[in-house]
Design an enzyme around this catalytic site. Structure first.
Site, PDB file in Angstrom:
ATOM      1  N   THR A 127       0.403  -0.833   0.290  1.00 46.15           N
ATOM      2  CA  THR A 127      -0.223  -0.050   0.516  1.00 46.15           C
ATOM      3  C   THR A 127       0.774   0.871   0.557  1.00 46.15           C
ATOM      4  O   THR A 127       0.325   2.013  -1.020  1.00 46.15           O
ATOM      5  CB  THR A 127      -1.159  -0.079   0.840  1.00 46.15           C
ATOM      6  OG1 THR A 127      -1.521  -1.076   1.285  1.00 46.15           O
ATOM      7  CG2 THR A 127      -2.037   1.550   1.315  1.00 46.15           C
ATOM      8  N   CYS A 172      -9.973  -6.846   1.653  1.00 39.98           N
ATOM      9  CA  CYS A 172      -9.573  -5.465   2.266  1.00 39.98           C
ATOM     10  C   CYS A 172     -11.031  -5.184   2.233  1.00 39.98           C
ATOM     11  O   CYS A 172     -11.770  -4.428   2.431  1.00 39.98           O
ATOM     12  CB  CYS A 172      -8.953  -4.389   1.308  1.00 39.98           C
ATOM     13  SG  CYS A 172      -7.407  -5.010   1.549  1.00 39.98           S
TER      14      CYS A 172
HETATM   15  N1  PLP Z   1      -2.207  -4.746  -4.341  1.00 37.48           N
HETATM   16  C1  PLP Z   1      -2.535  -5.583  -4.585  1.00 37.48           C
HETATM   17  C2  PLP Z   1      -2.775  -5.996  -5.818  1.00 37.48           C
HETATM   18  C3  PLP Z   1      -2.917  -6.080  -3.638  1.00 37.48           C
HETATM   19  O1  PLP Z   1      -3.493  -7.955  -3.460  1.00 37.48           O
HETATM   20  C4  PLP Z   1      -2.977  -5.743  -2.115  1.00 37.48           C
HETATM   21  C5  PLP Z   1      -3.216  -6.338  -0.696  1.00 37.48           C
HETATM   22  O2  PLP Z   1      -3.640  -7.219  -1.143  1.00 37.48           O
HETATM   23  C6  PLP Z   1      -2.015  -4.636  -1.836  1.00 37.48           C
HETATM   24  C7  PLP Z   1      -1.952  -3.799  -3.388  1.00 37.48           C
HETATM   25  C8  PLP Z   1      -1.458  -4.257  -0.803  1.00 37.48           C
HETATM   26  O3  PLP Z   1      -0.320  -4.601   0.215  1.00 37.48           O
HETATM   27  P1  PLP Z   1      -0.584  -4.833   1.402  1.00 37.48           P
HETATM   28  O4  PLP Z   1      -1.040  -5.417   2.292  1.00 37.48           O
HETATM   29  O5  PLP Z   1       1.199  -5.118   1.477  1.00 37.48           O
HETATM   30  O6  PLP Z   1       0.012  -3.118   1.913  1.00 37.48           O
END
Ligand code: PLP
Length: 427
Positions: free
Chosen positions: A86, A339
């Site tokens: 993120t 999420c």
């Molecule tokens: N981008 C994608 C495509 C993801 O699947 C995720 C996590 O589910 C993220 C970004 C976010 O990653 P993080 O959980 O390390 O913040």
């Protein structure tokens, strides 16, 4: 009444649980855990300190950077460690928008990006940036011609993910990168789900910025990477100290940086063999589910899809109730992305591929991993028809369908190509 489902429910408590949610997170590999523990114990220094302990920590950090760079085929100075995927997405998108706003304030993305990109775009809209959200087709693919048409003289950034976290569709990022390069527009790609699953070489894709996350790669949660092409200047996201070549403040997480590097190395070493193995298991799962459960469809693309992803819609029932019953039977699955799974709104990705809300509600994501066995797939193929049958027996929608008061949107055989409401293909 002791039905087969009751019997399976009774037996489940004595059986090993089956983890089918690798797109949400992966358990860190044993080797990675050992390495993290060793570094935390042996090398607790701050990499910015000017004494031996600091130099040792800095050496490990740079070793990790060089290793990630070599795996991605880029330069060590193009690799930045962040706290998560993120943060990498936020930094890439906001950093580019803020640094380039003198040239224009128009950004392009797709409707099915992860919220780490979509919500960042929305935040930028509040600052006065204009965002074009490209529609995708019914399999989740961005159409390169549409992108070409959307680019304007004031476009400064295109952000399109390499692979979707919900439906597993792999985007034509090579072509997208070419278009961006020709138009002199910065191209960012969220490759969080792609790394370790399919080959990822940012330079071959004409990619300027690419985001990654450790916990999708058998490293711990709380470590990410941003690839930033040498020479590209973007604004900082985190103001503070002079870490990460003055571009990201914050004392570096040395142990987790090395964890990311080792996890990446392990994944890439075995990429070809493991992706073939997972593809075989995935296809056995897809075929088995579609054949065993009527009025069921596969969401996403049948070929341009991550080796570990299967996403189904089961008509007449709710994804949440499927999850609950599967959980009791010993399975960890997801009804959408991690999420969004706490919300009852249909997933923006499923709506984005044009799926009617009533079908999107009955969706299930099954994502397999390195330790998934054929036996686990076969066990699931026994249980899933029982689960769906039980839930349909309790569903008022299904009762209406049986009485002929409601028409099915998904045909009984599922795998037929039918168009509904102009644009929704059943696979
Ligand atoms: N981008 C994608 C495509 C993801 O699947 C995720 C996590 O589910 C993220 C970004 C976010 O990653 P993080 O959980 O390390 O913040």
């Amino acid at each position: 009444m002791d039905t087969l489902l009751e019997k399976r429910l009774q037996e489940a408590s004595g059986k090993k649980r089956v983890y089918f949610d690798h797109a949400a997170t992966t358990a860190p590999a044993d080797e990675v855990i050992d390495l993290v523990t060793e570094i935390l114990r042996q090398h607790p220094g701050n990499p910015s300190s000017f004494y031996r302990e600091g130099h040792q920590a800095a050496r490990i950090l740079e070793e990790a950077r060089a290793s990630v760079a070599s795996g991605l085929g880029v330069l060590p100075e193009e690799i930045f460690f962040t706290s998560c995927g993120t943060e990498s997405d936020n930094w890439a998108v906001k950093g580019t928008a803020h640094a380039r706003q003198g040239r224009g304030r128009h950004l392009i993305t797709s409707t099915i990006e992860h919220h780490a990109v979509l919500h960042t775009m929305e935040a930028l809209e509040k600052e006065g940036f204009e965002v074009t959200y490209l529609d995708v087709d019914d399999k989740g693919l961005v159409e390169p011609d549409q992108l070409e048409k959307a680019i304007r003289p004031d476009t400064i950034l295109v952000s399109i993910m390499m692979a979707n976290n919900e439906i597993g569709t792999i985007q034509p990022v090579g072509r997208i990168g070419e278009i961006c390069r020709e138009a002199n527009v910065i191209f960012h790609s969220d490759a969080v789900q792609a790394l370790g699953a399919i080959p990822v070489k940012p330079r071959d894709l004409n990619c300027d910025l690419m985001s990654f996350s450790g916990h999708k790669l058998y490293a711990p949660k709380g470590i990410g990477v941003l690839f930033k092409r040498k020479g590209l200047r973007i604004d900082r996201l985190l103001d503070g100290g002079a870490q990460e070549r003055r571009q990201r403040g914050g004392t570096e997480n040395v142990a987790y940086a090395m964890a990311f590097a080792r996890a990446c190395e392990l994944a890439l070493k075995d990429l070809d063999r493991e992706s073939k193995r997972q593809t075989k298991l995935r296809d056995r799962l897809i075929k088995g589910v579609i054949e065993a459960v009527p009025h069921t469809k596969l969401n996403g693309h049948s070929e341009l899809r991550l080796p570990n992803n299967a996403n189904f819609s089961f008509e007449f029932i709710e994804g949440e109730s499927i999850l609950l019953l599967l959980d009791t039977l010993g399975y960890a699955c997801s009804s959408g992305s991690a999420c969004t799974s706490a919300s009852l709104d249909p997933s923006h990705v499923l709506l984005g591929i044009g799926m009617p809300a009533e079908i999107a509600h009955g969706s299930l994501r099954v994502t397999i991993g390195r330790k998934t066995s054929e036996g686990e797939i076969d066990r699931f193929l026994i249980d899933i028809p029982l689960v769906i049958e039980r839930l349909r027996d309790m569903s008022p929608l299904y009762a209406d369908f049986r009485k002929g008061k409601l028409e099915a949107l998904i045909p009984p055989e599922g795998g037929v190509d039918v168009r509904i409401d102009g644009g929704y293909d059943l696979v």
